[in-house]
Design an enzyme around this catalytic site. Structure first.
Site, short mmCIF file in Angstrom:
data_model
loop_
_atom_site.label_atom_id
_atom_site.label_comp_id
_atom_site.label_asym_id
_atom_site.label_seq_id
_atom_site.Cartn_x
_atom_site.Cartn_y
_atom_site.Cartn_z
N LYS A 296 15.24 0.27 4.83
CA LYS A 296 14.78 0.59 3.62
C LYS A 296 14.80 2.28 3.56
O LYS A 296 15.18 2.81 2.37
CB LYS A 296 13.24 0.18 3.53
N LYS B 251 7.74 10.96 0.22
CA LYS B 251 7.01 10.59 1.77
C LYS B 251 8.48 9.72 2.25
O LYS B 251 8.55 9.93 3.43
CB LYS B 251 6.38 9.52 1.00
N LEU C 213 0.85 -1.33 -0.03
CA LEU C 213 -0.05 -0.10 0.03
C LEU C 213 0.88 1.24 -0.09
O LEU C 213 2.20 1.14 0.23
CB LEU C 213 -0.82 -0.10 1.05
N PRO C 214 0.31 2.55 -0.34
CA PRO C 214 1.14 3.61 -0.46
C PRO C 214 1.70 4.10 0.83
O PRO C 214 3.12 4.16 0.57
CB PRO C 214 0.00 4.63 -0.86
P1 NAD Z 1 0.77 2.72 -6.22
O1 NAD Z 1 0.22 3.83 -5.77
O2 NAD Z 1 1.11 2.64 -7.60
O3 NAD Z 1 -0.21 1.73 -5.65
C1 NAD Z 1 -0.68 1.50 -4.34
C2 NAD Z 1 -1.91 0.73 -4.51
O4 NAD Z 1 -2.72 0.63 -3.31
C3 NAD Z 1 -3.03 1.61 -5.43
O5 NAD Z 1 -3.64 0.52 -6.45
C4 NAD Z 1 -4.16 1.84 -4.51
O6 NAD Z 1 -5.44 1.66 -5.51
C5 NAD Z 1 -4.11 0.63 -3.73
N1 NAD Z 1 -4.74 0.94 -2.25
C6 NAD Z 1 -4.79 2.37 -1.74
N2 NAD Z 1 -5.38 2.07 -0.38
C7 NAD Z 1 -5.87 1.01 -0.57
C8 NAD Z 1 -6.77 0.19 0.56
N3 NAD Z 1 -7.24 0.67 1.58
N4 NAD Z 1 -6.95 -0.98 0.09
C9 NAD Z 1 -6.80 -1.68 -1.01
N5 NAD Z 1 -5.90 -1.15 -2.13
C10 NAD Z 1 -5.45 0.20 -1.67
O7 NAD Z 1 2.31 2.64 -5.47
P2 NAD Z 1 3.62 1.59 -5.72
O8 NAD Z 1 4.45 2.39 -6.55
O9 NAD Z 1 3.13 0.20 -5.76
O10 NAD Z 1 4.18 1.70 -4.11
C11 NAD Z 1 3.53 0.89 -3.11
C12 NAD Z 1 4.57 1.00 -1.87
O11 NAD Z 1 5.78 0.44 -2.29
C13 NAD Z 1 4.69 2.27 -1.56
O12 NAD Z 1 4.78 2.22 0.05
C14 NAD Z 1 6.27 2.73 -2.05
O13 NAD Z 1 6.72 3.59 -1.28
C15 NAD Z 1 6.87 1.49 -2.09
N6 NAD Z 1 7.90 1.06 -3.09
C16 NAD Z 1 7.51 1.51 -4.45
C17 NAD Z 1 8.58 1.47 -5.47
C18 NAD Z 1 8.23 1.99 -6.83
O14 NAD Z 1 9.45 1.74 -7.54
N7 NAD Z 1 7.25 2.37 -7.16
C19 NAD Z 1 9.74 0.82 -5.16
C20 NAD Z 1 9.89 0.37 -3.70
C21 NAD Z 1 9.04 0.68 -2.69
#
Ligand code: NAD
Length: 297
Positions: free
Chosen positions: A171, A246, A65-66
């Site tokens: 991380k 964030k 999740l975000p």
């Molecule tokens: P994203 O915004 O693409 O995806 C998050 C998903 O969570 C969305 O599809 C959203 O609809 C869903 N969501 C939000 N609230 C929800 C709820 N209550 N119930 C169900 N679904 C819900 O984000 P991301 O890029 O996939 O990143 C996710 C996590 O991974 C974050 O914490 C980010 O910091 C971390 N991260 C991201 C990357 C990257 O390269 N994108 C790399 C490492 C870590």
């Protein structure tokens, strides 16, 4: 093979869940985005109408999740999952959140004899798609032993950083360094180009010299230097500036609490925040390059 509830199917969670299906696990998925759920259903997952329904009969729950507030809502909020899960469920949260939030969820899980691991990832969307992510785990040794075979379906390097919250600490240290090195790399490339150098030639020279780093090797921020990276598609997709902000906020909060000096991290945080305030929050973080250099009009 396990029955896995996968919650959060965004840029990272979507491809991670796909890889678990390919590994042979049974997945039940939930996301607020119907399109994201439909993609996984077309690959063989079952869809659930709620988080609670997804977790029914699950051996393992994974969240991607975000931010911390979403993780708290899913596990500890009204109808939070921890109240319903049976004590032999393994819970893995791979979102990047504050170590203290991870510890709070872990404590509530432990009270109910549920095994919780914080397991944030590194490796970006490319690593999520290729199944080569690095998982940085915090929790008990026994939980790590249970989680490892599942995480191996999505990643290549699986580390046990220490007790609950330690995965998140490692991380946010990593991402603070990433923000600093991406800013520094962009700054050096802009200086070279202002002097008439070709950014591809300069990148190759620095790669083979003492300035070599991950951004130059696999994520070059200058458009056109490297294929398949966000810089070569107008910084679309990838790891958003808003998410980097964030993570830098988490690093700075943590530094204040632990009396650690992080001058470079603070500068990087301000650079990325200014960049976001100029309308770049939804671009990949390597777009910090634009902060340093614009094509002369
Ligand atoms: P994203 O915004 O693409 O995806 C998050 C998903 O969570 C969305 O599809 C959203 O609809 C869903 N969501 C939000 N609230 C929800 C709820 N209550 N119930 C169900 N679904 C819900 O984000 P991301 O890029 O996939 O990143 C996710 C996590 O991974 C974050 O914490 C980010 O910091 C971390 N991260 C991201 C990357 C990257 O390269 N994108 C790399 C490492 C870590």
């Amino acid at each position: 093979m396990a029955n896995i509830a996968f919650i959060g199917l965004g840029n990272m969670g979507g491809p991670m869940a796909s890889n678990l299906i390919r590994t042979g696990h049974s997945l039940t998925v939930f996301d607020l985005s119907e399109a994201a759920v439909n993609t996984l259903v077309s690959e063989g997952a079952k869809s659930a109408a709620t988080v609670q329904e997804a977790a029914q009969n699950a051996d393992c729950v994974i969240t991607m999740l975000p931010a911390g507030q979403h993780v708290e809502t899913v596990y500890l909020g009204e109808n939070g999952l921890l109240a319903d899960l049976s004590s032999d469920t393994l819970v893995i949260d791979s979102s990047t959140i504050a170590p203290e939030t991870a510890r709070k969820v872990a404590e509530a899980a432990t009270e109910r004899q549920i095994t919780f691991m914080d397991a944030p990832v590194s490796g970006g969307v490319g690593g999520a798609k290729a199944g080569t992510l690095t998982f940085i785990c915090g929790g008990e040794a026994e939980g790590f032993k249970q989680a490892k075979p599942i995480l191996e379906g999505m990643g290549k390097n699986i580390f046990h950083a220490g007790p609950h919250g330690a995965g998140q600490v490692a991380k946010i240290c990593n991402n603070m360094l990433l923000a600093i090195l991406m800013s520094g790399t962009s700054e050096a490339l802009a200086l070279g180009v202002k002097n008439g150098l070709d950014p591809s030639v300069l990148s190759e020279i620095m790669k083979q010299s003492s300035g070599g780093n991950w951004a130059l090797n696999v994520y070059n921020p200058w458009p056109g230097v490297m294929e398949g990276v966000p810089a070569s598609r107008d910084y679309e997709g990838g790891f958003l500036v808003n998410l980097m902000n964030k993570d830098l906020g988490l690093a700075l909060d943590n530094a204040v609490k632990n009396h650690a000096a992080v001058p470079m991290g603070a500068l990087a945080r301000n650079l990325f925040e200014l960049h976001a305030s100029q309308g770049s929050g939804a671009l990949d973080f390597s777009s910090i390059q634009r902060f340093y250099y614009h094509e002369p009009s």
